[in-house]
Design a protein around this motif. Structure first.
Motif, PDB file in Angstrom:
ATOM      1  N   LEU A  95      -3.914   1.014 -11.642  1.00  0.00           N
ATOM      2  CA  LEU A  95      -2.579   1.858 -11.071  1.00  0.00           C
ATOM      3  C   LEU A  95      -3.386   2.359  -9.695  1.00  0.00           C
ATOM      4  N   ALA A  96      -4.868   2.760  -9.716  1.00  0.00           N
ATOM      5  CA  ALA A  96      -5.316   3.115  -8.554  1.00  0.00           C
ATOM      6  C   ALA A  96      -5.463   1.911  -7.448  1.00  0.00           C
ATOM      7  N   VAL A  97      -5.784   0.724  -7.962  1.00  0.00           N
ATOM      8  CA  VAL A  97      -5.638  -0.418  -7.244  1.00  0.00           C
ATOM      9  C   VAL A  97      -4.358  -0.578  -6.456  1.00  0.00           C
ATOM     10  N   LEU A  98      -3.190  -0.460  -7.349  1.00  0.00           N
ATOM     11  CA  LEU A  98      -2.112  -0.953  -6.782  1.00  0.00           C
ATOM     12  C   LEU A  98      -1.723   0.421  -5.803  1.00  0.00           C
ATOM     13  N   GLU A 120       6.918   7.756   4.743  1.00  0.00           N
ATOM     14  CA  GLU A 120       7.632   7.830   3.381  1.00  0.00           C
ATOM     15  C   GLU A 120       8.918   6.427   3.329  1.00  0.00           C
ATOM     16  N   ILE A 121       9.406   6.109   4.360  1.00  0.00           N
ATOM     17  CA  ILE A 121      10.340   5.095   4.540  1.00  0.00           C
ATOM     18  C   ILE A 121       9.596   3.825   4.134  1.00  0.00           C
ATOM     19  N   ILE A 122       8.685   3.643   4.674  1.00  0.00           N
ATOM     20  CA  ILE A 122       7.797   2.360   4.562  1.00  0.00           C
ATOM     21  C   ILE A 122       7.272   2.233   3.086  1.00  0.00           C
ATOM     22  N   LEU A 123       6.812   3.111   2.509  1.00  0.00           N
ATOM     23  CA  LEU A 123       6.443   3.034   1.100  1.00  0.00           C
ATOM     24  C   LEU A 123       7.686   2.980   0.266  1.00  0.00           C
ATOM     25  N   LEU A 124       8.802   3.485   0.594  1.00  0.00           N
ATOM     26  CA  LEU A 124      10.022   3.441  -0.431  1.00  0.00           C
ATOM     27  C   LEU A 124      10.552   2.189  -0.297  1.00  0.00           C
ATOM     28  N   VAL A 314       4.821   5.320  -9.154  1.00  0.00           N
ATOM     29  CA  VAL A 314       3.881   4.663  -8.047  1.00  0.00           C
ATOM     30  C   VAL A 314       4.331   5.243  -6.758  1.00  0.00           C
ATOM     31  N   LEU A 315       5.622   5.267  -6.416  1.00  0.00           N
ATOM     32  CA  LEU A 315       5.983   6.110  -5.098  1.00  0.00           C
ATOM     33  C   LEU A 315       5.522   7.632  -4.914  1.00  0.00           C
ATOM     34  N   ILE A 320       1.418  11.141  -2.393  1.00  0.00           N
ATOM     35  CA  ILE A 320       0.187  11.974  -2.515  1.00  0.00           C
ATOM     36  C   ILE A 320      -1.345  11.494  -2.264  1.00  0.00           C
ATOM     37  N   ALA A 321      -1.603  10.459  -2.879  1.00  0.00           N
ATOM     38  CA  ALA A 321      -2.988   9.670  -2.821  1.00  0.00           C
ATOM     39  C   ALA A 321      -3.073   9.367  -1.273  1.00  0.00           C
TER      40      ALA A 321
END
Length: 456
Positions: A95-98, A120-124, A314-315, A320-321
């Motif tokens: 999960l950290a790698v992802l 946020e839009i890019i990640l979504l 994941v989102l 946060i990370a």
């Protein structure tokens, strides 16, 4: 367990190359240039050997525990409670790698191409792609990867020629000036990204030919190592180690130096359209590994039920990370190698002894002395000889270069072409073994038909 999936040797090799190459080329050269300076391009040998070692352990596990992934094997060998703890740690690592890849590409797009688009839009949008592919099997991204990875791999060779007018050999001299400790440290630092090879742990049940799997992953790892080495050589020759060590995305700046003609500009956008799909496939496969691992741990045979909840997890974690780009670079360069050493090494050692003991108890068959088998063994030995020459040249050069700089340059050239020879021999090894497996299958089918005819 999900339905059986089928991927061939070429797809295994190219998936391995994509897993190791696409993320490493973005941020890995920067911390390597800080440690090894001009010799940062010599930092791929030990990580490649580590990836081959992981593939060998996985090959043993496939033989000892057919049609089971690593999470199921760990529970069987370590028990329910200890195995559950180890599986939980491996899931957190994956999960950290992802999250590292998702947030890293989000920062990259935000700073380079989509500056006015909210992060946020890019990640979504990226997570929605994961949500779509999460309903499929490994066969789908493997087939898509066949369209983009060859172009991406060829790009590392083409870039040397299209940047020839910007290249200056004096920028990477003196070769092998760094001390052996610095070279070992840079190799250990690079092994953090090569720990991504553990993604294959979730797909061991999809492999039917364990020895062919090992040869394919070996070829993919050497292919990735040579490509990364070549790109770092080009970076150092064009930008120099000082600029490379200060840039967050040195590859992007390197591509911006391409000027083919006066009217053809922004070539980096064209090259980015090749890299981004290959990188996306790598992230998709990582996500599927987390999904399969989570399904194995919680006992869900149909892991598609976990697809949507995991996507939103994941989102959320990605938002946060790693709030700053520097956090991603520090994680890649410093924390990730520690995680690989502390988590992967003990698990691999424990599972290797268990698998070796179980396989040894079975009665094996002789490989025979067919000309094809002799050719396969020859390619295998020549590949290991080439890797051994790489190790000897780096070790000898680090001691001889302070006395005479010509030794460093000469042994650096030996290292480069020995690495290239290892790549060629690994390909020939994989192809010859695939030929042997194909002939064996044909003979087996003909024997079955003959037996069926006689019985009828």
């Amino acid at each position: 367990m999900q339905a059986k999936q089928v991927i061939n040797h070429r797809q295994i090799a190219w998936i391995t190359g994509g897993i190791l190459m696409t993320s490493s080329l973005v941020s890995l050269p920067q911390p390597l240039a800080v440690i090894a300076k001009n010799d940062a391009w010599l930092s791929q040998l030990l990580p490649v050997c580590y990836a081959i070692l992981v593939a060998y352990v996985f090959e043993r596990l496939i033989r000892a525990y057919p049609r089971k992934n690593l999470f199921e094997i760990i529970v069987e060998t370590m028990g329910r409670y200890l195995g559950g703890i180890i599986n939980g740690a491996l899931l957190l690592y994956l999960l950290a790698v992802l999250v590292r890849d998702v947030k890293g590409v989000g920062h990259f797009l935000k700073l380079s191409l989509l500056r006015d688009t909210p992060l946020e839009i890019i990640l979504l949008v990226f997570v929605l792609v994961l949500l779509y592919f999460g309903r499929t099997s490994l066969e789908i991204p493997a087939r898509v990867n066949e369209m983009y990875f060859p172009l991406y791999f060829s790009l590392s060779f083409v870039m040397y020629f299209i940047l020839a007018n910007e290249y200056n050999l004096q920028r990477i001299e003196p070769v092998l000036e760094s001390k052996l400790t610095a070279l070992l440290l840079s190799n250990w630092m690079a092994s953090g990204m090569y720990g991504d090879i553990f993604i294959w742990a979730a797909f061991l049940h999809t492999i039917s030919q364990s020895r062919l799997y090992f040869s394919s992953v070996k070829h993919g790892a050497i292919m990735a190592g040579f490509s990364i080495m070549l790109i770092i050589v080009i970076q150092l020759g064009v930008l120099g180690y000082i600029i490379t060590s200060r840039l967050n995305f040195p590859v992007y700046v390197l591509v911006q130096q391409i000027h083919l003609t006066d009217f053809l500009e922004r070539v980096e956008v064209i090259l980015f359209s090749i890299w981004f799909p290959a990188f996306t496939i790598k992230v998709v496969i990582t996500y599927m590994a987390v999904l399969i691992g989570l399904g194995s741990v919680v006992g869900k045979e149909n892991y598609n039920e976990l697809n949507a909840p995991l996507c939103w997890l994941v989102l959320t974690v990605s938002l946060i990370a790693f709030p700053h780009l520097r956090d991603v670079v520090s994680f890649i360069g410093y924390l990730l190698p520690i995680l690989v050493t502390v988590l992967q090494w003990p698990v691999l050692l424990f599972l290797f002894f268990h698998a070796h003991k179980k396989v040894k108890q079975r009665t094996g068959t002789q490989e025979g002395d067919h000309p094809l088998i002799r050719r396969f063994r020859l390619y295998c030995r020549l590949g290991w000889v080439a890797i051994g020459i790489c190790a000897v040249s780096v070790t000898a050069g680090s001691f001889l270069e302070p006395h005479n700089g010509t030794w460093g340059l000469a042994l650096g050239v030996v290292f480069f072409f020995s690495f290239l020879a290892a790549l060629i021999f690994s390909y020939l090894e994989m192809q010859s073994l695939n030929h042997i497996v194909t002939i064996a299958k044909q003979l087996s089918h003909e024997s079955q038909r003959g037996n069926a005819t006689e019985s009828s």
